[in-house]
Design a protein around this motif. Sequence first.
Motif, PDB file in Angstrom:
ATOM      1  N   VAL A  38       0.558  -1.180   0.075  1.00  0.00           N
ATOM      2  CA  VAL A  38      -0.034   0.041   0.026  1.00  0.00           C
ATOM      3  C   VAL A  38       0.914   1.262   0.027  1.00  0.00           C
ATOM      4  O   VAL A  38       0.541   2.217  -0.577  1.00  0.00           O
ATOM      5  N   PRO A  45      -7.943   0.497  -4.514  1.00  0.00           N
ATOM      6  CA  PRO A  45      -8.443  -1.106  -4.611  1.00  0.00           C
ATOM      7  C   PRO A  45      -9.410  -0.924  -5.899  1.00  0.00           C
ATOM      8  O   PRO A  45     -10.180   0.127  -6.118  1.00  0.00           O
ATOM      9  N   GLN A  59     -13.807  -7.965   1.503  1.00  0.00           N
ATOM     10  CA  GLN A  59     -12.351  -8.070   0.947  1.00  0.00           C
ATOM     11  C   GLN A  59     -12.080  -6.392   0.445  1.00  0.00           C
ATOM     12  O   GLN A  59     -11.196  -5.902   0.475  1.00  0.00           O
ATOM     13  N   HIS A  60     -13.107  -5.867  -0.196  1.00  0.00           N
ATOM     14  CA  HIS A  60     -12.871  -4.563  -0.587  1.00  0.00           C
ATOM     15  C   HIS A  60     -12.732  -3.638   0.326  1.00  0.00           C
ATOM     16  O   HIS A  60     -11.746  -2.620   0.420  1.00  0.00           O
ATOM     17  N   ASP A  62     -11.519  -4.288   3.276  1.00  0.00           N
ATOM     18  CA  ASP A  62     -10.171  -4.443   3.865  1.00  0.00           C
ATOM     19  C   ASP A  62      -8.957  -4.064   3.263  1.00  0.00           C
ATOM     20  O   ASP A  62      -8.112  -3.406   3.719  1.00  0.00           O
ATOM     21  N   GLU A  63      -9.165  -3.911   1.921  1.00  0.00           N
ATOM     22  CA  GLU A  63      -8.330  -3.205   1.010  1.00  0.00           C
ATOM     23  C   GLU A  63      -8.204  -1.689   1.323  1.00  0.00           C
ATOM     24  O   GLU A  63      -6.922  -0.959   1.230  1.00  0.00           O
ATOM     25  N   ARG A  64      -9.462  -1.159   1.297  1.00  0.00           N
ATOM     26  CA  ARG A  64      -9.522   0.315   1.547  1.00  0.00           C
ATOM     27  C   ARG A  64      -8.896   0.466   2.883  1.00  0.00           C
ATOM     28  O   ARG A  64      -8.334   1.697   3.242  1.00  0.00           O
ATOM     29  N   LYS A  66      -6.515  -0.896   4.660  1.00  0.00           N
ATOM     30  CA  LYS A  66      -5.186  -0.938   4.669  1.00  0.00           C
ATOM     31  C   LYS A  66      -4.535   0.478   4.424  1.00  0.00           C
ATOM     32  O   LYS A  66      -3.512   0.656   5.120  1.00  0.00           O
ATOM     33  N   ARG A  67      -4.935   1.272   3.670  1.00  0.00           N
ATOM     34  CA  ARG A  67      -4.335   2.638   3.369  1.00  0.00           C
ATOM     35  C   ARG A  67      -4.174   3.553   4.816  1.00  0.00           C
ATOM     36  O   ARG A  67      -3.475   4.002   5.088  1.00  0.00           O
TER      37      ARG A  67
END
Length: 302
Positions: A38, A45, A59-60, A62-64, A66-67
Amino acid sequence: MASSGFSPAAPPVFNGERFHIWVVKMKTYLQAFDLWEVVNLDAEPAPLRANPTVAQMRQHADERTKRHKAMSCIQNCVSDVIFTRIMACETPKEAWDKLKEEFQGTERTRQQQLLNLRRDFENMKMKEEEIVKQYSDRIMVVVNNIRPLGEQFSEARIVEKVISTLPERYEAKISSFEDSRDLTTISLTELINALYAQEQRRASRLEEHQEGAFQAKAKPTSSTFAQKGKKTWKDKSRYENTRKRDQSCRYCKRAGHPEADCWFRPDAICQHCKKKGHVDRFAKTKANRGRTNFSNQRLKHE
Protein backbone atom coordinates in the motif's frame (compact mmCIF):
# COMPACT_ATOMS: atom_id res chain seq x y z
CA MET A 1 -2.55 -11.37 5.59
CA ALA A 2 -0.50 -11.46 8.70
CA SER A 3 -0.94 -14.44 10.96
CA SER A 4 -3.21 -13.81 13.92
CA GLY A 5 -0.66 -15.38 16.25
CA PHE A 6 2.15 -13.03 15.23
CA SER A 7 3.00 -10.28 17.71
CA PRO A 8 5.79 -7.99 16.43
CA ALA A 9 7.96 -5.86 18.65
CA ALA A 10 7.27 -2.21 19.29
CA PRO A 11 7.53 -0.14 16.09
CA PRO A 12 10.72 1.86 15.57
CA VAL A 13 10.37 5.57 16.24
CA PHE A 14 12.24 8.03 14.02
CA ASN A 15 13.51 11.13 15.83
CA GLY A 16 15.44 12.74 12.99
CA GLU A 17 18.68 10.71 13.20
CA ARG A 18 19.95 7.59 11.40
CA PHE A 19 17.18 7.64 8.83
CA HIS A 20 18.73 4.86 6.74
CA ILE A 21 18.37 2.46 9.68
CA TRP A 22 14.80 3.50 10.45
CA VAL A 23 13.78 2.97 6.80
CA VAL A 24 14.87 -0.67 6.87
CA LYS A 25 13.17 -1.36 10.20
CA MET A 26 9.98 0.40 9.17
CA LYS A 27 9.76 -1.45 5.87
CA THR A 28 10.00 -4.79 7.68
CA TYR A 29 7.40 -3.67 10.21
CA LEU A 30 4.92 -2.77 7.46
CA GLN A 31 5.57 -6.04 5.64
CA ALA A 32 4.72 -7.95 8.82
CA PHE A 33 1.19 -6.52 8.64
CA ASP A 34 0.90 -6.82 4.83
CA LEU A 35 0.91 -3.04 4.46
CA TRP A 36 4.11 -2.39 2.49
CA GLU A 37 2.46 -2.73 -0.93
CA VAL A 38 0.00 0.00 0.00
CA VAL A 39 2.86 2.38 0.88
CA ASN A 40 5.09 1.42 -2.03
CA LEU A 41 2.49 1.35 -4.85
CA ASP A 42 -0.27 3.58 -3.50
CA ALA A 43 -2.83 1.79 -5.67
CA GLU A 44 -6.53 2.23 -5.15
CA PRO A 45 -8.47 -1.00 -4.67
CA ALA A 46 -10.48 -2.12 -7.68
CA PRO A 47 -14.13 -1.05 -7.56
CA LEU A 48 -16.76 -3.62 -6.72
CA ARG A 49 -18.55 -5.34 -9.52
CA ALA A 50 -22.29 -5.41 -9.81
CA ASN A 51 -24.03 -7.66 -7.35
CA PRO A 52 -20.93 -8.42 -5.22
CA THR A 53 -20.96 -11.20 -2.73
CA VAL A 54 -20.49 -10.68 0.96
CA ALA A 55 -16.91 -11.98 0.75
CA GLN A 56 -16.08 -9.58 -2.07
CA MET A 57 -17.52 -6.66 -0.14
CA ARG A 58 -15.51 -7.63 2.96
CA GLN A 59 -12.30 -7.96 0.95
CA HIS A 60 -12.86 -4.59 -0.70
CA ALA A 61 -13.38 -2.95 2.68
CA ASP A 62 -10.16 -4.54 4.01
CA GLU A 63 -8.18 -3.23 1.03
CA ARG A 64 -9.48 0.29 1.59
CA THR A 65 -8.75 0.04 5.32
CA LYS A 66 -5.13 -0.92 4.64
CA ARG A 67 -4.33 2.61 3.52
CA HIS A 68 -5.53 4.01 6.83
CA LYS A 69 -3.63 1.34 8.78
CA ALA A 70 -0.41 2.10 6.90
CA MET A 71 -0.89 5.83 7.44
CA SER A 72 -1.44 5.23 11.15
CA CYS A 73 1.77 3.16 11.38
CA ILE A 74 3.86 5.85 9.73
CA GLN A 75 2.43 8.64 11.88
CA ASN A 76 2.91 6.68 15.11
CA CYS A 77 6.48 5.66 14.20
CA VAL A 78 7.87 9.19 14.14
CA SER A 79 8.38 11.71 16.93
CA ASP A 80 6.05 14.67 17.37
CA VAL A 81 8.57 17.01 15.77
CA ILE A 82 8.79 14.81 12.65
CA PHE A 83 5.02 14.27 12.60
CA THR A 84 4.40 17.99 12.00
CA ARG A 85 6.20 17.65 8.67
CA ILE A 86 3.93 14.92 7.32
CA MET A 87 0.64 15.79 9.01
CA ALA A 88 -0.65 17.41 5.81
CA CYS A 89 -0.02 14.26 3.71
CA GLU A 90 -3.17 12.35 2.74
CA THR A 91 -1.74 9.00 1.64
CA PRO A 92 0.91 6.75 3.21
CA LYS A 93 3.06 6.91 0.06
CA GLU A 94 2.99 10.70 0.14
CA ALA A 95 4.15 10.71 3.77
CA TRP A 96 6.83 8.11 3.03
CA ASP A 97 8.22 10.03 0.06
CA LYS A 98 8.18 13.26 2.09
CA LEU A 99 10.38 11.71 4.77
CA LYS A 100 12.77 10.24 2.20
CA GLU A 101 13.13 13.53 0.37
CA GLU A 102 13.87 15.50 3.53
CA PHE A 103 16.15 13.11 5.39
CA GLN A 104 17.67 11.08 2.58
CA GLY A 105 18.03 13.99 0.21
CA THR A 106 17.35 14.46 -3.45
CA GLU A 107 18.87 12.28 -6.12
CA ARG A 108 21.71 14.72 -6.61
CA THR A 109 22.39 14.84 -2.87
CA ARG A 110 22.35 11.06 -2.62
CA GLN A 111 24.83 10.76 -5.47
CA GLN A 112 27.18 13.15 -3.70
CA GLN A 113 26.86 11.20 -0.46
CA LEU A 114 27.47 7.98 -2.34
CA LEU A 115 30.59 9.40 -3.96
CA ASN A 116 32.01 10.45 -0.57
CA LEU A 117 31.24 7.08 0.98
CA ARG A 118 32.88 5.23 -1.92
CA ARG A 119 36.00 7.33 -1.44
CA ASP A 120 36.01 6.53 2.28
CA PHE A 121 35.67 2.83 1.51
CA GLU A 122 38.52 2.81 -0.98
CA ASN A 123 40.88 4.72 1.35
CA MET A 124 40.28 2.52 4.39
CA LYS A 125 43.24 0.56 5.74
CA MET A 126 43.75 -1.44 8.89
CA LYS A 127 45.69 0.35 11.60
CA GLU A 128 48.59 -1.35 13.38
CA GLU A 129 46.95 -1.08 16.81
CA GLU A 130 43.61 -2.48 15.58
CA ILE A 131 42.38 -6.03 15.78
CA VAL A 132 40.66 -7.54 12.77
CA LYS A 133 37.16 -7.34 14.26
CA GLN A 134 37.52 -3.64 14.91
CA TYR A 135 38.63 -3.11 11.34
CA SER A 136 35.74 -5.13 9.90
CA ASP A 137 33.29 -3.14 12.02
CA ARG A 138 34.66 0.11 10.57
CA ILE A 139 34.24 -1.23 7.06
CA MET A 140 30.68 -2.40 7.67
CA VAL A 141 29.66 1.01 9.02
CA VAL A 142 30.61 2.56 5.68
CA VAL A 143 29.02 -0.27 3.68
CA ASN A 144 25.76 -0.02 5.61
CA ASN A 145 25.67 3.70 4.85
CA ILE A 146 26.22 3.02 1.15
CA ARG A 147 23.61 0.30 0.61
CA PRO A 148 20.52 2.44 1.41
CA LEU A 149 21.66 4.88 -1.29
CA GLY A 150 21.20 2.24 -3.97
CA GLU A 151 24.75 0.89 -4.24
CA GLN A 152 24.95 -2.90 -4.47
CA PHE A 153 27.81 -4.11 -2.29
CA SER A 154 28.53 -7.83 -2.60
CA GLU A 155 30.18 -9.76 0.20
CA ALA A 156 32.99 -10.83 -2.15
CA ARG A 157 33.88 -7.18 -2.66
CA ILE A 158 34.09 -6.61 1.10
CA VAL A 159 36.24 -9.74 1.56
CA GLU A 160 38.58 -8.55 -1.17
CA LYS A 161 38.86 -5.16 0.53
CA VAL A 162 39.74 -6.72 3.88
CA ILE A 163 42.36 -9.07 2.43
CA SER A 164 44.05 -6.39 0.33
CA THR A 165 44.43 -3.93 3.23
CA LEU A 166 45.62 -6.23 6.03
CA PRO A 167 49.04 -5.60 7.62
CA GLU A 168 52.03 -7.82 6.86
CA ARG A 169 51.57 -9.91 10.02
CA TYR A 170 48.57 -11.64 8.37
CA GLU A 171 50.48 -12.57 5.21
CA ALA A 172 51.06 -16.19 6.23
CA LYS A 173 47.40 -16.77 7.03
CA ILE A 174 46.23 -15.23 3.76
CA SER A 175 48.72 -17.39 1.85
CA SER A 176 47.34 -20.52 3.50
CA PHE A 177 43.83 -19.47 2.50
CA GLU A 178 44.93 -18.98 -1.10
CA ASP A 179 46.54 -22.44 -1.18
CA SER A 180 43.57 -24.24 0.37
CA ARG A 181 40.53 -22.61 -1.28
CA ASP A 182 39.17 -19.99 -3.62
CA LEU A 183 39.03 -16.61 -1.84
CA THR A 184 36.01 -15.56 -3.90
CA THR A 185 33.91 -18.21 -2.16
CA ILE A 186 34.89 -17.44 1.43
CA SER A 187 32.40 -15.48 3.53
CA LEU A 188 33.29 -12.39 5.48
CA THR A 189 32.36 -14.03 8.79
CA GLU A 190 34.59 -17.04 8.07
CA LEU A 191 37.52 -14.81 7.14
CA ILE A 192 37.20 -12.58 10.20
CA ASN A 193 36.87 -15.55 12.57
CA ALA A 194 39.95 -17.25 11.11
CA LEU A 195 42.05 -14.09 11.39
CA TYR A 196 40.76 -13.42 14.91
CA ALA A 197 41.74 -16.95 15.97
CA GLN A 198 45.26 -16.27 14.67
CA GLU A 199 45.39 -13.07 16.72
CA GLN A 200 44.34 -14.95 19.85
CA ARG A 201 47.03 -17.60 19.37
CA ARG A 202 49.71 -14.96 18.80
CA ALA A 203 48.62 -13.03 21.89
CA SER A 204 48.62 -16.21 23.98
CA ARG A 205 52.16 -17.18 22.87
CA LEU A 206 53.41 -13.67 23.53
CA GLU A 207 51.92 -13.70 27.01
CA GLU A 208 53.50 -17.08 27.82
CA HIS A 209 56.87 -15.88 26.53
CA GLN A 210 56.75 -12.71 28.63
CA GLU A 211 55.67 -14.64 31.71
CA GLY A 212 58.50 -17.18 31.27
CA ALA A 213 61.06 -14.43 30.80
CA PHE A 214 59.82 -12.66 33.91
CA GLN A 215 60.00 -15.83 36.02
CA ALA A 216 63.51 -16.63 34.76
CA LYS A 217 64.64 -13.14 35.63
CA ALA A 218 62.96 -13.11 39.04
CA LYS A 219 64.15 -16.61 40.19
CA PRO A 220 67.81 -16.53 41.42
CA THR A 221 70.01 -19.63 41.52
CA SER A 222 71.79 -21.08 44.58
CA SER A 223 75.13 -19.80 43.31
CA THR A 224 73.64 -16.34 43.10
CA PHE A 225 72.60 -16.58 46.74
CA ALA A 226 76.11 -17.80 47.70
CA GLN A 227 77.81 -15.01 45.82
CA LYS A 228 75.48 -12.43 47.23
CA GLY A 229 75.94 -13.79 50.76
CA LYS A 230 79.73 -13.93 50.43
CA LYS A 231 79.87 -10.46 49.08
CA THR A 232 77.61 -9.22 51.82
CA TRP A 233 79.70 -10.68 54.66
CA LYS A 234 82.89 -9.48 53.07
CA ASP A 235 81.58 -6.00 52.62
CA LYS A 236 80.21 -6.08 56.17
CA SER A 237 83.60 -7.01 57.69
CA ARG A 238 85.34 -4.35 55.65
CA TYR A 239 82.74 -1.83 56.74
CA GLU A 240 83.16 -2.78 60.40
CA ASN A 241 86.96 -2.46 60.21
CA THR A 242 86.72 0.89 58.48
CA ARG A 243 84.21 2.11 61.02
CA LYS A 244 86.45 1.03 63.93
CA ARG A 245 89.50 2.76 62.44
CA ASP A 246 87.54 5.97 62.04
CA GLN A 247 86.57 5.99 65.74
CA SER A 248 88.83 7.77 68.28
CA CYS A 249 90.68 5.62 70.83
CA ARG A 250 89.55 6.31 74.41
CA TYR A 251 93.10 5.89 75.72
CA CYS A 252 95.14 8.08 73.43
CA LYS A 253 92.25 10.03 71.87
CA ARG A 254 93.53 9.28 68.38
CA ALA A 255 92.03 7.40 65.43
CA GLY A 256 93.58 4.89 63.07
CA HIS A 257 93.99 1.86 65.35
CA PRO A 258 91.78 -0.39 67.51
CA GLU A 259 91.77 0.11 71.27
CA ALA A 260 93.18 -3.42 71.87
CA ASP A 261 96.43 -2.41 70.14
CA CYS A 262 96.81 0.96 71.84
CA TRP A 263 100.16 1.43 73.65
CA PHE A 264 98.59 3.67 76.23
CA ARG A 265 96.29 1.06 77.71
CA PRO A 266 96.87 0.71 81.52
CA ASP A 267 96.93 -3.08 81.24
CA ALA A 268 99.23 -3.19 78.22
CA ILE A 269 102.16 -5.67 78.66
CA CYS A 270 105.54 -5.02 77.18
CA GLN A 271 106.55 -7.75 74.78
CA HIS A 272 110.24 -7.19 75.57
CA CYS A 273 110.34 -7.33 79.34
CA LYS A 274 106.90 -8.77 80.02
CA LYS A 275 106.04 -5.97 82.47
CA LYS A 276 103.18 -3.53 82.68
CA GLY A 277 103.44 0.22 82.73
CA HIS A 278 105.21 0.74 79.46
CA VAL A 279 105.09 -0.58 75.95
CA ASP A 280 107.48 -2.52 73.84
CA ARG A 281 108.83 0.55 72.05
CA PHE A 282 109.92 2.19 75.29
CA ALA A 283 111.43 -1.08 76.59
CA LYS A 284 113.58 -1.42 73.51
CA THR A 285 114.73 2.18 73.90
CA LYS A 286 115.76 1.58 77.53
CA ALA A 287 117.68 -1.56 76.64
CA ASN A 288 119.51 0.21 73.87
CA ARG A 289 120.39 3.01 76.25
CA GLY A 290 121.76 0.48 78.78
CA ARG A 291 123.92 -1.21 76.18
CA THR A 292 125.16 2.16 74.96
CA ASN A 293 126.15 3.32 78.48
CA PHE A 294 127.93 0.01 79.18
CA SER A 295 129.95 0.33 75.97
CA ASN A 296 130.95 3.89 76.80
CA GLN A 297 132.19 2.97 80.30
CA ARG A 298 134.22 0.09 78.91
CA LEU A 299 135.89 2.33 76.43
CA LYS A 300 136.90 4.75 79.19
CA HIS A 301 138.62 2.03 81.22
CA GLU A 302 140.50 0.83 78.22
